[in-house]
Design a protein around this motif. Structure first.
Motif, PDB file in Angstrom:
ATOM      1  N   MET A   1      45.097  11.469  11.191  1.00 38.21           N
ATOM      2  CA  MET A   1      44.148  10.522  11.589  1.00 38.21           C
ATOM      3  C   MET A   1      44.875   9.334  12.560  1.00 38.21           C
ATOM      4  SD  MET A   1      41.446   7.897   9.591  1.00 38.21           S
ATOM      5  CE  MET A   1      40.172   9.118   9.394  1.00 38.21           C
ATOM      6  N   PRO A   2      44.444   9.170  13.693  1.00 35.59           N
ATOM      7  CA  PRO A   2      45.199   8.165  14.530  1.00 35.59           C
ATOM      8  C   PRO A   2      44.874   6.787  14.065  1.00 35.59           C
ATOM      9  CG  PRO A   2      43.072   9.173  15.804  1.00 35.59           C
ATOM     10  CD  PRO A   2      43.264   9.871  14.402  1.00 35.59           C
ATOM     11  N   GLU A   3      46.005   6.011  14.465  1.00 40.44           N
ATOM     12  CA  GLU A   3      45.988   4.651  13.788  1.00 40.44           C
ATOM     13  C   GLU A   3      45.154   3.846  14.794  1.00 40.44           C
ATOM     14  OE1 GLU A   3      49.495   2.573  12.954  1.00 40.44           O
ATOM     15  OE2 GLU A   3      50.586   4.477  12.293  1.00 40.44           O
ATOM     16  N   THR A   4      44.398   2.794  14.369  1.00 37.14           N
ATOM     17  CA  THR A   4      43.609   2.020  15.123  1.00 37.14           C
ATOM     18  C   THR A   4      44.599   0.866  15.710  1.00 37.14           C
ATOM     19  OG1 THR A   4      41.579   2.299  13.597  1.00 37.14           O
ATOM     20  CG2 THR A   4      41.993   0.361  15.218  1.00 37.14           C
ATOM     21  N   PRO A   5      44.614   0.772  16.975  1.00 35.26           N
ATOM     22  CA  PRO A   5      45.714  -0.385  17.452  1.00 35.26           C
ATOM     23  C   PRO A   5      45.483  -1.579  16.893  1.00 35.26           C
ATOM     24  CG  PRO A   5      44.396   0.454  19.191  1.00 35.26           C
ATOM     25  CD  PRO A   5      43.710   1.203  18.114  1.00 35.26           C
ATOM     26  N   ALA A   6      46.270  -2.435  16.722  1.00 39.23           N
ATOM     27  CA  ALA A   6      46.047  -3.854  16.383  1.00 39.23           C
ATOM     28  C   ALA A   6      45.280  -4.672  17.248  1.00 39.23           C
ATOM     29  CB  ALA A   6      47.468  -4.490  15.831  1.00 39.23           C
ATOM     30  N   ARG A   7      44.415  -5.369  16.772  1.00 37.92           N
ATOM     31  CA  ARG A   7      43.665  -6.589  17.699  1.00 37.92           C
ATOM     32  C   ARG A   7      44.134  -7.784  17.344  1.00 37.92           C
ATOM     33  NH1 ARG A   7      37.616  -4.245  16.788  1.00 37.92           N
ATOM     34  NH2 ARG A   7      37.985  -2.124  17.431  1.00 37.92           N
ATOM     35  N   MET A   8      44.236  -8.443  18.566  1.00 38.31           N
ATOM     36  CA  MET A   8      44.885  -9.903  18.963  1.00 38.31           C
ATOM     37  C   MET A   8      43.544 -10.768  18.493  1.00 38.31           C
ATOM     38  SD  MET A   8      47.100  -9.939  21.720  1.00 38.31           S
ATOM     39  CE  MET A   8      47.702 -11.791  21.702  1.00 38.31           C
ATOM     40  N   GLN A   9      43.631 -11.793  17.760  1.00 36.86           N
ATOM     41  CA  GLN A   9      42.624 -12.759  17.437  1.00 36.86           C
ATOM     42  C   GLN A   9      43.096 -14.039  18.277  1.00 36.86           C
ATOM     43  OE1 GLN A   9      41.309 -12.724  13.343  1.00 36.86           O
ATOM     44  NE2 GLN A   9      40.930 -10.706  13.262  1.00 36.86           N
ATOM     45  N   PHE A  10      41.805 -14.835  18.663  1.00 36.21           N
ATOM     46  CA  PHE A  10      42.049 -16.108  19.167  1.00 36.21           C
ATOM     47  C   PHE A  10      41.054 -17.084  18.612  1.00 36.21           C
ATOM     48  CE2 PHE A  10      43.115 -12.683  22.377  1.00 36.21           C
ATOM     49  CZ  PHE A  10      44.411 -13.169  22.605  1.00 36.21           C
ATOM     50  N   ALA A  11      41.602 -18.261  18.559  1.00 38.21           N
ATOM     51  CA  ALA A  11      40.689 -19.338  17.961  1.00 38.21           C
ATOM     52  C   ALA A  11      40.643 -20.580  18.787  1.00 38.21           C
ATOM     53  CB  ALA A  11      41.045 -19.518  16.405  1.00 38.21           C
ATOM     54  N   VAL A  12      39.715 -21.302  19.233  1.00 37.13           N
ATOM     55  CA  VAL A  12      39.628 -22.611  19.905  1.00 37.13           C
ATOM     56  C   VAL A  12      38.449 -23.515  19.140  1.00 37.13           C
ATOM     57  CG1 VAL A  12      39.050 -23.797  21.901  1.00 37.13           C
ATOM     58  CG2 VAL A  12      40.252 -21.505  21.955  1.00 37.13           C
ATOM     59  N   THR A  13      38.915 -24.588  18.724  1.00 40.23           N
ATOM     60  CA  THR A  13      37.789 -25.648  18.328  1.00 40.23           C
ATOM     61  C   THR A  13      37.457 -26.580  19.487  1.00 40.23           C
ATOM     62  OG1 THR A  13      38.749 -25.212  16.313  1.00 40.23           O
ATOM     63  CG2 THR A  13      37.488 -26.951  16.671  1.00 40.23           C
ATOM     64  N   ALA A  14      36.350 -26.843  19.536  1.00 36.77           N
ATOM     65  CA  ALA A  14      35.993 -27.966  20.624  1.00 36.77           C
ATOM     66  C   ALA A  14      35.081 -28.846  19.946  1.00 36.77           C
ATOM     67  CB  ALA A  14      35.378 -27.397  22.113  1.00 36.77           C
ATOM     68  N   ARG A  15      35.188 -30.139  20.384  1.00 40.67           N
ATOM     69  CA  ARG A  15      34.494 -31.225  19.479  1.00 40.67           C
ATOM     70  C   ARG A  15      34.040 -32.391  21.033  1.00 40.67           C
ATOM     71  NH1 ARG A  15      38.252 -33.132  16.764  1.00 40.67           N
ATOM     72  NH2 ARG A  15      38.766 -35.028  18.079  1.00 40.67           N
ATOM     73  N   ARG A  16      32.846 -32.921  20.709  1.00 40.83           N
ATOM     74  CA  ARG A  16      32.268 -33.856  21.450  1.00 40.83           C
ATOM     75  C   ARG A  16      32.902 -35.089  21.128  1.00 40.83           C
ATOM     76  NH1 ARG A  16      27.997 -37.454  21.118  1.00 40.83           N
ATOM     77  NH2 ARG A  16      26.777 -37.743  23.233  1.00 40.83           N
ATOM     78  N   LEU A  17      33.325 -35.693  22.018  1.00 38.02           N
ATOM     79  CA  LEU A  17      33.885 -37.005  22.001  1.00 38.02           C
ATOM     80  C   LEU A  17      32.774 -38.177  22.019  1.00 38.02           C
ATOM     81  CD1 LEU A  17      37.066 -36.687  23.661  1.00 38.02           C
ATOM     82  CD2 LEU A  17      37.068 -36.573  21.354  1.00 38.02           C
ATOM     83  N   ASP A  18      32.137 -37.917  23.089  1.00 34.29           N
ATOM     84  CA  ASP A  18      30.915 -38.777  23.590  1.00 34.29           C
ATOM     85  C   ASP A  18      30.033 -38.229  24.539  1.00 34.29           C
ATOM     86  OD1 ASP A  18      32.239 -39.284  26.067  1.00 34.29           O
ATOM     87  OD2 ASP A  18      33.197 -41.067  25.086  1.00 34.29           O
ATOM     88  N   ALA A  19      29.014 -39.047  25.121  1.00 36.23           N
ATOM     89  CA  ALA A  19      28.193 -38.267  26.468  1.00 36.23           C
ATOM     90  C   ALA A  19      29.050 -37.934  27.435  1.00 36.23           C
ATOM     91  CB  ALA A  19      27.208 -39.306  26.453  1.00 36.23           C
ATOM     92  N   HIS A  20      30.346 -38.352  27.532  1.00 33.61           N
ATOM     93  CA  HIS A  20      31.164 -38.112  28.712  1.00 33.61           C
ATOM     94  C   HIS A  20      32.193 -37.004  28.684  1.00 33.61           C
ATOM     95  CE1 HIS A  20      29.094 -41.932  30.049  1.00 33.61           C
ATOM     96  NE2 HIS A  20      29.386 -42.116  29.005  1.00 33.61           N
ATOM     97  N   GLY A  21      32.508 -36.644  27.564  1.00 31.63           N
ATOM     98  CA  GLY A  21      33.606 -35.639  27.387  1.00 31.63           C
ATOM     99  C   GLY A  21      33.728 -35.192  25.951  1.00 31.63           C
ATOM    100  N   SER A  22      34.405 -33.914  25.989  1.00 33.13           N
ATOM    101  CA  SER A  22      34.580 -33.251  24.679  1.00 33.13           C
ATOM    102  C   SER A  22      36.223 -33.045  24.983  1.00 33.13           C
ATOM    103  CB  SER A  22      34.027 -32.034  24.766  1.00 33.13           C
ATOM    104  OG  SER A  22      32.428 -32.342  24.639  1.00 33.13           O
ATOM    105  N   VAL A  23      36.777 -32.431  23.875  1.00 37.60           N
ATOM    106  CA  VAL A  23      37.936 -31.974  23.877  1.00 37.60           C
ATOM    107  C   VAL A  23      38.247 -30.532  22.874  1.00 37.60           C
ATOM    108  CG1 VAL A  23      38.980 -33.062  21.639  1.00 37.60           C
ATOM    109  CG2 VAL A  23      40.462 -32.553  23.356  1.00 37.60           C
ATOM    110  N   ALA A  24      39.117 -29.558  23.809  1.00 35.41           N
ATOM    111  CA  ALA A  24      39.280 -28.182  23.025  1.00 35.41           C
ATOM    112  C   ALA A  24      40.740 -28.438  22.392  1.00 35.41           C
ATOM    113  CB  ALA A  24      39.085 -27.251  23.849  1.00 35.41           C
ATOM    114  N   HIS A  25      40.981 -27.833  21.159  1.00 35.00           N
ATOM    115  CA  HIS A  25      42.004 -27.909  20.542  1.00 35.00           C
ATOM    116  C   HIS A  25      42.441 -26.116  20.139  1.00 35.00           C
ATOM    117  CE1 HIS A  25      42.306 -31.883  19.917  1.00 35.00           C
ATOM    118  NE2 HIS A  25      41.123 -31.816  19.521  1.00 35.00           N
ATOM    119  N   CYS A  26      43.770 -25.812  20.614  1.00 30.90           N
ATOM    120  CA  CYS A  26      44.066 -24.260  20.131  1.00 30.90           C
ATOM    121  C   CYS A  26      45.829 -24.607  19.718  1.00 30.90           C
ATOM    122  CB  CYS A  26      43.851 -23.549  21.124  1.00 30.90           C
ATOM    123  SG  CYS A  26      44.454 -21.846  20.929  1.00 30.90           S
ATOM    124  N   LYS A  27      46.027 -24.140  18.770  1.00 32.97           N
ATOM    125  CA  LYS A  27      47.456 -24.160  18.299  1.00 32.97           C
ATOM    126  C   LYS A  27      47.742 -25.745  18.519  1.00 32.97           C
ATOM    127  CE  LYS A  27      48.241 -20.972  21.440  1.00 32.97           C
ATOM    128  NZ  LYS A  27      48.571 -19.945  22.402  1.00 32.97           N
TER     129      LYS A  27
END
Length: 140
Positions: A1-27
């Motif tokens: 049976m052929p192996e399933t290739p590994a899949r990469m996963q990514f995660a980003v979190t974004a948060r609203r700071l106020d009505a004018h902007g937000s910020v995203a975080h990764c690593k």
């Protein structure tokens, strides 16, 4: 049976700071986001982030294949323009220009461009939903 290739996963979190902007975080990185309805000159809006992700994908793809192809270059610049359609809202078309400062022959530039279009994760995610077209050319 052929192996399933590994899949990469990514995660980003974004948060609203106020009505004018937000910020995203990764690593350990943070990116300010323009989520103000009036716009902000100090952050990328969502459409600009998409185009920046596409540019980063192209440059990273070039970085990945340069050692494999033994391709010599001094600099890479990517210029991208997107046209937004209002109804339904989407990126209707995206045009790009990849400018490479190199002494490599034209056929090697074509090979580099082929690698960018065939193996870029973001490129191949965006391409089916937009008219995505562009060139890779030598710096003058």
């Amino acid at each position: 049976m052929p192996e399933t290739p590994a899949r990469m996963q990514f995660a980003v979190t974004a948060r609203r700071l106020d009505a004018h902007g937000s910020v995203a975080h990764c690593k350990s990185a943070s990116v300010p986001l323009d989520t103000d309805l009036a716009g902000s000159a100090n952050a990328f809006n969502p459409a600009e982030l998409l185009l920046a992700a596409l540019a980063a994908c192209m440059i990273k793809g070039i970085e990945r294949v340069v050692p494999i192809l033994k391709f010599e270059l001094r600099e890479v610049e990517v210029r991208i323009n997107g046209i937004r359609q209002d109804a339904p809202p989407r990126m209707e078309s995206i045009d790009y220009e990849i400018i490479v400062d190199t002494d490599e022959p034209d056929r090697r530039l074509e090979l580099l461009h082929d690698n960018v279009t065939k193996f870029g994760t973001v490129f191949n995610t965006v391409a089916p939903g937009s008219k995505l077209a562009g060139v890779l050319r030598r710096a003058r």
